[in-house]
Design a protein around this motif. Structure first.
Motif, PDB file in Angstrom:
ATOM      1  N   ASP A  20      44.217  50.833  40.381  1.00 29.18           N
ATOM      2  CA  ASP A  20      43.807  50.232  41.637  1.00 29.18           C
ATOM      3  C   ASP A  20      42.849  49.057  41.440  1.00 29.18           C
ATOM      4  O   ASP A  20      42.122  48.705  42.350  1.00 29.18           O
ATOM      5  N   THR A  26      44.670  48.843  48.630  1.00 28.07           N
ATOM      6  CA  THR A  26      43.707  49.845  49.063  1.00 28.07           C
ATOM      7  C   THR A  26      43.325  49.579  50.514  1.00 28.07           C
ATOM      8  O   THR A  26      43.489  48.459  51.014  1.00 28.07           O
ATOM      9  N   ASP A  27      42.823  50.593  51.190  1.00 22.56           N
ATOM     10  CA  ASP A  27      42.334  50.410  52.552  1.00 22.56           C
ATOM     11  C   ASP A  27      41.110  49.504  52.524  1.00 22.56           C
ATOM     12  O   ASP A  27      40.265  49.611  51.644  1.00 22.56           O
ATOM     13  N   GLN A  65      44.344  46.484  54.989  1.00 25.77           N
ATOM     14  CA  GLN A  65      44.440  46.761  53.557  1.00 25.77           C
ATOM     15  C   GLN A  65      44.073  45.501  52.781  1.00 25.77           C
ATOM     16  O   GLN A  65      44.151  44.389  53.307  1.00 25.77           O
ATOM     17  N   GLN A  67      44.257  43.679  48.653  1.00 19.27           N
ATOM     18  CA  GLN A  67      44.882  43.719  47.333  1.00 19.27           C
ATOM     19  C   GLN A  67      44.303  42.589  46.504  1.00 19.27           C
ATOM     20  O   GLN A  67      44.360  41.425  46.901  1.00 19.27           O
TER      21      GLN A  67
END
Length: 130
Positions: A20, A26-27, A65, A67
């Motif tokens: 990650d 990810t949120d 979200q 990224q």
């Protein structure tokens, strides 16, 4: 311990631990100022590009979200929008939305904003409203 066994286990641990970092979705924390800046950028861009004489505003964030990408941070949002009674005058104008849902029915938008905060750069990569 067998060195032939240690290396594959170490590689697997590193692969799962880095999953990650770059590239993982990810949120996003909606209260983060960078997330708020991306939302404001979209709202201003949406209002400039629309044919409406009146401003629209984000009334609800349904999904946010983020990224990490090679050249910055990509934010992906699903939001609810509604029209306001305010005529377009500038990108930073804030107005209350119509309370009457018949005058301003909500509509949904999904979009992606690429940011490079160190350059104060924002780019709308994708946007769909219905």
């Amino acid at each position: 311990m067998n060195p032939k066994l240690v290396f594959p286990v170490l590689v697997a641990c590193l692969a799962f631990g880095a999953a990650d970092l770059v590239g993982g979705l990810t949120d996003a924390d909606i209260n983060d100022p960078r997330v708020q800046d991306a939302l404001l950028y979209f709202a201003g861009n949406h209002n400039r590009r629309s044919n409406s004489l009146f401003l629209s505003q984000v009334t609800k964030v349904m999904k946010a979200q983020q990224q990490q990408v090679d050249d910055g941070m990509m934010y992906r949002f699903t939001v609810q929008m509604r029209k306001t009674p305010c005529r377009k005058a500038g990108p930073d104008q804030r107005c209350p939305v119509y309370q009457d849902r018949k005058k301003a029915p909500p509509y949904q938008c999904t979009f992606e904003v690429l940011t490079r905060v160190w350059y104060h750069f924002y780019e709308l990569k994708e946007s769909t409203c219905n």
